[in-house]
Design an enzyme around this catalytic site. Sequence first.
Site, PDB file in Angstrom:
ATOM      1  CD  GLU A 111      55.962  11.258  18.673  1.00  0.00           C
ATOM      2  OE1 GLU A 111      56.046  11.497  17.089  1.00  0.00           O
ATOM      3  OE2 GLU A 111      56.403  12.023  19.130  1.00  0.00           O
ATOM      4  CB  CYS A 124      58.086   8.743  27.925  1.00  0.00           C
ATOM      5  SG  CYS A 124      57.276  10.554  28.323  1.00  0.00           S
ATOM      6  CB  CYS A 131      46.777  16.485  23.875  1.00  0.00           C
ATOM      7  SG  CYS A 131      46.367  17.096  25.559  1.00  0.00           S
ATOM      8  CB  CYS A 135      48.831  23.848  27.508  1.00  0.00           C
ATOM      9  SG  CYS A 135      48.784  22.353  28.713  1.00  0.00           S
ATOM     10  CB  CYS A 138      51.737  21.452  24.059  1.00  0.00           C
ATOM     11  SG  CYS A 138      52.292  19.488  24.823  1.00  0.00           S
ATOM     12  CB  CYS A 354      58.960  17.353  28.205  1.00  0.00           C
ATOM     13  SG  CYS A 354      59.780  16.731  28.994  1.00  0.00           S
TER      14      CYS A 354
HETATM   15  N1  SAH Z   1      49.076  16.020  29.335  1.00  0.00           N
HETATM   16  C1  SAH Z   1      50.121  15.649  30.346  1.00  0.00           C
HETATM   17  C2  SAH Z   1      50.664  14.566  29.746  1.00  0.00           C
HETATM   18  C3  SAH Z   1      52.094  15.227  29.164  1.00  0.00           C
HETATM   19  S1  SAH Z   1      53.894  15.205  29.938  1.00  0.00           S
HETATM   20  C4  SAH Z   1      50.788  16.775  31.091  1.00  0.00           C
HETATM   21  O1  SAH Z   1      50.572  17.907  30.556  1.00  0.00           O
HETATM   22  O2  SAH Z   1      51.562  16.437  32.231  1.00  0.00           O
HETATM   23  C5  SAH Z   1      54.102  16.211  28.926  1.00  0.00           C
HETATM   24  C6  SAH Z   1      54.650  17.504  30.471  1.00  0.00           C
HETATM   25  O3  SAH Z   1      56.121  17.939  29.111  1.00  0.00           O
HETATM   26  C7  SAH Z   1      54.322  18.738  31.007  1.00  0.00           C
HETATM   27  O4  SAH Z   1      54.574  18.504  31.936  1.00  0.00           O
HETATM   28  C8  SAH Z   1      55.061  19.729  30.131  1.00  0.00           C
HETATM   29  O5  SAH Z   1      54.147  20.802  30.844  1.00  0.00           O
HETATM   30  C9  SAH Z   1      55.807  19.465  29.302  1.00  0.00           C
HETATM   31  N2  SAH Z   1      55.932  20.193  28.199  1.00  0.00           N
HETATM   32  C10 SAH Z   1      54.982  20.772  26.879  1.00  0.00           C
HETATM   33  N3  SAH Z   1      55.698  20.779  26.272  1.00  0.00           N
HETATM   34  C11 SAH Z   1      56.976  21.826  26.711  1.00  0.00           C
HETATM   35  C12 SAH Z   1      58.179  21.861  25.761  1.00  0.00           C
HETATM   36  N4  SAH Z   1      57.680  22.709  24.764  1.00  0.00           N
HETATM   37  N5  SAH Z   1      59.043  21.844  26.932  1.00  0.00           N
HETATM   38  C13 SAH Z   1      59.741  21.145  27.620  1.00  0.00           C
HETATM   39  N6  SAH Z   1      58.132  20.875  28.837  1.00  0.00           N
HETATM   40  C14 SAH Z   1      57.300  21.313  27.990  1.00  0.00           C
HETATM   41 FE1  SF4 Z   2      47.956  18.110  26.425  1.00  0.00          FE
HETATM   42 FE2  SF4 Z   2      50.181  19.445  25.787  1.00  0.00          FE
HETATM   43 FE3  SF4 Z   2      48.945  20.021  27.944  1.00  0.00          FE
HETATM   44 FE4  SF4 Z   2      49.936  18.062  28.254  1.00  0.00          FE
HETATM   45  S1  SF4 Z   2      51.142  20.218  28.060  1.00  0.00           S
HETATM   46  S2  SF4 Z   2      47.913  18.659  28.989  1.00  0.00           S
HETATM   47  S3  SF4 Z   2      49.893  17.018  26.926  1.00  0.00           S
HETATM   48  S4  SF4 Z   2      48.304  20.605  25.252  1.00  0.00           S
END
Ligand code: SAH
Ligand code: SF4
Length: 362
Positions: A111, A124, A131, A135, A138, A354
């Site tokens: 996406e 974006c 991934c 985390c 996410c 996000c």
């Molecule tokens: N993997 C990289 C790039 C992805 S950015 C990273 O983690 O930085 C994705 C962003 O969205 C990150 O800052 C992450 O912390 C945030 N994110 C992930 N899940 C989210 C959620 N459910 N609500 C709000 N932000 C979220």
């Molecule tokens: Fe991967 Fe989601 Fe963590 Fe970013 S926030 S590193 S996309 S698991």
Amino acid sequence: MASVGMPEYLERRVAAQRGGRMDLRSFDRPGLAVVLADAIEADPGTARRTFQDLWQNGADDISGLTSVRRSIRKRLAAMAHVSRLETDRVLRSADGTTKFLWRLDDGLVIESVLIPDGDRLTLCMSTQVGCAMGCTFCLTGDMGLERHLTAAEIALQPLTVQRTLPPGRRISNLVLMGMGEPLHNLDALVVALRICLDDFGLKMSHRRITVSTVGLVPKMAELAAALPVNLAVSLNATTEEQRRAIMPITRRWSMAELLDACRTFPLPSGKRITFEMVLFAGFNDSLEDAERLRVLLTGIPAKVNLIPYNENPGRPSLRRPSDAVVRAYQDHLVRHGTSCSVRTTRGLDISAACGQLGRRVA
Ligand code: SAH
Ligand code: SF4
């Protein structure tokens, strides 16, 4: 045929090579010059025109390379191909955000999200299918890593989206904040960004490209050595313990090591590192957290971006804080001299916000 024991994602990539013919879109301009010199003794001018046809002049196959001689096209047709991104679906949000789903050669779907905001038009982009970082909050993390994207698959995202826009409307900013951890796929990312930055490519400005990372500490310096782009760090916590609870990568590189790497990170002049803080109700949203964050960032040219957690049905224990709590956190930082913004939630109705980039379509 793929050898026994080859990881599945590599098998898929080999299959995607279409009978071993190389993808002309998988090289930056210097790379293409080397490859074409080697394969067909092409001069640098031919390589440059080929590159320009691919990234600026709308060529989508070898016959579209109209700036090079027909004899060259003939030779290229025997040994190369030009990859494309197939559009699977386009979803438009009521707030103007557009989510593009792309179907890759091996059937996997990724996406990109286009976000209009005043004069800015930000794309974006994704760097991996899924991934590996896990985390806990996410959706992309839930998928695990299916495979890395190729350089072509990364750079084709802005190219293909740009082609859908009316004349005069240009993507102004790129953020590597979609699916995947960009620094886990650094080699492909660097080639893709060189294509985006090239005057004969997508002609983007390095000041308008931001790479977001979970904190793969050694890769941060490698990125900086390769390209002068902006850095965003998903910090999301203010103590080691808190960060370990939601971001497993903290067991490999501590928050202290991550912040040290930020201190020495060379930024484009006048730029600051963005620290992304996803806020969860009752977990990391207190004024004590805000104060700890302020202290942690002392000495780092930093700005903070608060992201109120976008709730996922699979995580009933994680809740989004109220707007008042987010504002109080922001006020604390701003009053004490730390620049801090709150990320507006965009594209919630099409699962484009996000942390919502998983397999769900809406
Ligand atoms: N993997 C990289 C790039 C992805 S950015 C990273 O983690 O930085 C994705 C962003 O969205 C990150 O800052 C992450 O912390 C945030 N994110 C992930 N899940 C989210 C959620 N459910 N609500 C709000 N932000 C979220
Ligand atoms: Fe991967 Fe989601 Fe963590 Fe970013 S926030 S590193 S996309 S698991």
